[in-house]
Design a protein around this motif. Structure first.
Motif, mmCIF file in Angstrom:
data_model
loop_
_atom_site.group_PDB
_atom_site.id
_atom_site.type_symbol
_atom_site.label_atom_id
_atom_site.label_comp_id
_atom_site.label_asym_id
_atom_site.label_seq_id
_atom_site.Cartn_x
_atom_site.Cartn_y
_atom_site.Cartn_z
ATOM 1 N N GLU A 44 -5.704 6.643 3.760
ATOM 2 C CA GLU A 44 -4.852 8.138 3.676
ATOM 3 C C GLU A 44 -6.051 8.973 2.923
ATOM 4 O O GLU A 44 -5.353 9.806 1.788
ATOM 5 C CB GLU A 44 -3.809 7.343 1.926
ATOM 6 C CG GLU A 44 -2.683 6.940 3.161
ATOM 7 C CD GLU A 44 -1.546 7.340 3.260
ATOM 8 O OE1 GLU A 44 -2.093 8.808 3.203
ATOM 9 O OE2 GLU A 44 -0.868 7.161 4.233
ATOM 10 N N ARG B 204 -4.920 10.966 -2.144
ATOM 11 C CA ARG B 204 -6.984 11.600 -1.964
ATOM 12 C C ARG B 204 -7.442 12.113 -2.636
ATOM 13 O O ARG B 204 -6.966 12.383 -3.658
ATOM 14 C CB ARG B 204 -5.956 12.725 -0.892
ATOM 15 C CG ARG B 204 -7.363 13.613 0.139
ATOM 16 C CD ARG B 204 -6.522 14.238 0.531
ATOM 17 N NE ARG B 204 -7.898 15.470 1.389
ATOM 18 C CZ ARG B 204 -8.479 15.329 2.579
ATOM 19 N NH1 ARG B 204 -8.219 13.936 3.233
ATOM 20 N NH2 ARG B 204 -9.436 16.246 3.178
ATOM 21 N N ASP C 29 -5.095 0.580 4.124
ATOM 22 C CA ASP C 29 -4.617 1.878 4.214
ATOM 23 C C ASP C 29 -5.477 2.754 3.573
ATOM 24 O O ASP C 29 -4.496 4.234 3.372
ATOM 25 C CB ASP C 29 -3.124 0.821 4.122
ATOM 26 C CG ASP C 29 -2.401 -0.054 4.922
ATOM 27 O OD1 ASP C 29 -3.226 0.155 5.774
ATOM 28 O OD2 ASP C 29 -1.442 -0.760 4.613
ATOM 29 N N LEU C 30 -5.273 2.834 2.398
ATOM 30 C CA LEU C 30 -5.742 3.173 1.187
ATOM 31 C C LEU C 30 -6.585 4.206 1.387
ATOM 32 O O LEU C 30 -7.028 5.683 1.159
ATOM 33 C CB LEU C 30 -5.641 2.596 0.163
ATOM 34 C CG LEU C 30 -4.776 2.180 -0.261
ATOM 35 C CD1 LEU C 30 -4.888 0.917 -1.842
ATOM 36 C CD2 LEU C 30 -3.777 2.666 -0.918
ATOM 37 N N VAL D 197 0.875 4.668 -2.862
ATOM 38 C CA VAL D 197 0.871 6.081 -2.294
ATOM 39 C C VAL D 197 1.108 6.760 -3.104
ATOM 40 O O VAL D 197 1.403 7.570 -3.560
ATOM 41 C CB VAL D 197 0.710 6.335 -0.534
ATOM 42 C CG1 VAL D 197 0.840 7.759 -0.444
ATOM 43 C CG2 VAL D 197 -0.658 5.299 0.002
ATOM 44 N N ASN E 217 2.908 10.470 -3.802
ATOM 45 C CA ASN E 217 2.609 10.477 -2.905
ATOM 46 C C ASN E 217 1.495 11.289 -1.955
ATOM 47 O O ASN E 217 1.534 11.722 -0.733
ATOM 48 C CB ASN E 217 3.405 11.807 -2.425
ATOM 49 C CG ASN E 217 4.825 11.123 -1.902
ATOM 50 O OD1 ASN E 217 5.275 9.938 -1.351
ATOM 51 N ND2 ASN E 217 5.833 11.650 -2.840
ATOM 52 N N THR E 218 0.063 10.774 -2.886
ATOM 53 C CA THR E 218 -1.142 11.198 -2.313
ATOM 54 C C THR E 218 -1.936 11.201 -3.243
ATOM 55 O O THR E 218 -2.353 10.589 -4.024
ATOM 56 C CB THR E 218 -1.247 12.877 -2.505
ATOM 57 O OG1 THR E 218 -2.243 12.809 -2.093
ATOM 58 C CG2 THR E 218 -1.305 13.779 -3.916
ATOM 59 N N SER F 191 0.711 -1.047 0.004
ATOM 60 C CA SER F 191 -0.197 -0.324 0.484
ATOM 61 C C SER F 191 1.152 1.207 -0.421
ATOM 62 O O SER F 191 0.576 1.993 -0.788
ATOM 63 C CB SER F 191 -1.008 0.048 0.968
ATOM 64 O OG SER F 191 -1.220 -0.486 2.025
#
Ligand code: NAD
Ligand code: UGA
Length: 461
Positions: free
Chosen positions: A359, A326, A355-356, A318, A323-324, A314
């Motif tokens: 995030e 969202r 995890d996702l 990301v 790195n995102t 995971s």
């Protein structure tokens, strides 16, 4: 030796149901009663929508159901008349009190033993089918003999080695059957009675008999060795990614050595299932109990490596998605812990999705067999709030629907149908760059790269 006329099995779960169906199919002269306290489960066993999805299982059940195979909640009646009583109840990891998080919770075993002691009349063979800590038979015997006349019960250990998804094949043609019994004339006779049942379809040389403790322990050790192979190859998958070696090529090269062998060397997003983790935790707990902390630490590492493999997967998603994640749609293909089962217990997908979601990702999930409620339940149990589930999780009806408008696809279960997707069309429907994270090395990576996908696969440099 008296040949058994009636068998009862307490517990109609993933093991009790299929195992008893196979015995009933192979032994039409023996009546097999499978009983459970879970009414819904029993009701489902009596329909064509079995509570356990296993290829070929419905055919086996249909062959015997109503003839000599019966599923019911009438526990007492089934126990009274049985010559052999299998105990196939759950033995999950304890979540409370002494040994919480590691020891096996034996409350269902104990309640089954008390139920037998209360109801049984005449001599019975009690078979531990559940996976239990070594020396559980001592407790079983103590409960049984304290509540009825001495010598009425013989306790045997007969662990089950079937794997989900291939249960019917494994039951029909097992590598071996293991039966442990007390080394006394009565114990030997009980062992031979059980041998005679399996021997109807399994050659005698494939039926191993041992003392009780070797049999109980062998089950935990077999699962620990199998899980250790997966953690070993998964640890090497990380090294392959760092060095441009290919983990499948490494597995093939080492597996060709007959001392190592080719099986169980498939690198993955991490092993799941109800048993590997639970049984290793139980093994390490036992080692500590017996004053062997070094042995416990050795086996503990198998689980640590597995946890790391899941979170590494995971984290990589990301990081790769700049790195995102969202508000990014990520298609997740597969939620079951392996293909050809609807079982999600300890599935790596639970932890990757958790995890996702935490995030901030929008997960679009498709699994051909796992019901929606089970997905929600597993995620909640893993610490995802209902609010997050409601706002960030969509359950889809196909791979294509999940991938539509997604930034990335994560393949978490190796369902065959995932290979048959029209990837060109899928590519057109996704955000660019379009990423595929293959946690099962399932799809053709060079074909995907030609189409334009950015592909990350476990163990591929
Ligand atoms: P499961 O949870 O699917 O089934 C256990 C069943 O026992 C449940 O339906 C529950 O309602 C019933 N039960 C509990 N107490 C009862 C009682 N007192 N009377 C009647 N029914 C009762 O579990 P499972 O996956 O079948 O596993 C059973 C055992 O077999 C475990 O010890 C497990 O470690 C072992 N095992 C499982 C597998 C597998 O593939 N799942 C393989 C080998 C061994
Ligand atoms: C496992 C054992 O294989 C059975 O012998 C045992 O009876 C059972 O546990 C049990 O005691 O419950 P199961 O968990 O049903 O069976 O399925 P496996 O085929 O062993 O797979 C377990 C996990 O390991 C799955 O998530 C699978 O995807 C993963 N795996 C398996 C790998 O990642 N790589 C491999 O090479 C093999």
């Amino acid at each position: 030796m008296k040949s058994p006329k009636r068998i009862c099995c307490i517990g109609a779960g993933y093991v009790g149901g299929p195992t008893m169906a196979m015995i009933a199919a192979k032994c039409p002269d023996i009546r097999v009663d499978v009983v459970d306290i879970n009414e819904a489960r029993v009701a489902a066993w009596n329909t064509d929508e079995l509570p356990v999805y296993e290829p070929g299982l419905l055919e086996v059940v249909k062959e015997a159901r109503g003839r000599n195979l019966f599923f019911s909640t009438k526990t007492d009646e089934a126990i009274v008349d049985a010559d052999i009583i299998f105990v196939s109840v759950g033995t999950p990891t304890k979540t409370y009190g002494m040994g919480a998080g590691r020891a096996a919770d034996l409350c269902y075993i104990e309640s089954a033993a008390r139920m037998i002691a209360r109801v049984a009349r005449g001599p019975k063979i009690i078979v531990e089918k559940s996976t239990i800590p070594v020396r559980t038979a001592v407790a079983m015997r103590a409960i049984l003999s304290a509540n009825s006349e001495e010598g009425k019960f013989q306790v045997l250990s007969n662990p089950e080695f079937l794997a989900e998804g291939t249960a019917v094949e494994d039951l029909e043609n097992p590598d071996r059957i293991l039966i442990g019994g007390e080394r006394t004339p009565e114990g030997d006779a009980a062992v031979e009675t059980l041998v005679s049942v399996y021997n109807r379809w399994i050659p005698r040389e494939n039926i191993l008999t041992t003392n009780l403790w070797s049999s109980e322990l062998s089950k935990l050790v077999a699962n620990a060795f199998l899980a250790q192979r997966i953690s070993s190859i998964n640890s090497i998958s990380a090294l392959c990614e760092a060095t441009e070696a290919d983990v499948d090529e490494v597995a093939r090269a080492i597996g060709a050595d007959s001392r190592i062998g080719p099986k169980f060397l498939k690198a993955s997003v991490g092993f799941g299932g109800s048993c590997f983790q639970k049984d290793i935790l139980n093994l390490t707990y036992l080692c500590e109990h017996f004053g062997l902390p070094e042995v416990a630490a050795y086996w503990d590492q198998v689980i640590k490596m597995n946890d790391w493999q899941k979170s590494r997967f995971s984290a990589n998603i990301v990081q790769t998605l700049f790195n995102t994640v969202r508000d990014k749609r990520i298609a997740v293909w597969g939620f079951a812990f392996k293909k050809d089962t609807n079982d999600t217990r300890e599935s790596a997908a639970i932890y990757v999705c958790r995890d996702l979601l935490l995030e901030g990702a929008q997960i679009a999930l498709y699994d051909p067999r796992v019901p929606v409620q089970l997905i929600h339940q597993e995620l909640q149990y893993a610490g995802v709030s209902q609010d997050i589930i409601d706002q960030q999780l969509t359950i889809c009806a196909s791979c294509e629907e999940a991938a539509d408008g997604a930034h990335a696809v994560a393949i978490l279960t190796e369902w065959d149908e995932f290979r048959d997707v029209d990837f060109e069309q899928m590519y057109a429907s996704m955000f660019k760059p379009a990423f595929v994270f293959d946690g099962r090395d399932l799809v053709d990576h060079s074909q995907l790269r030609e189409i334009g996908f950015e592909v990350y696969a476990i163990g591929k440099g």
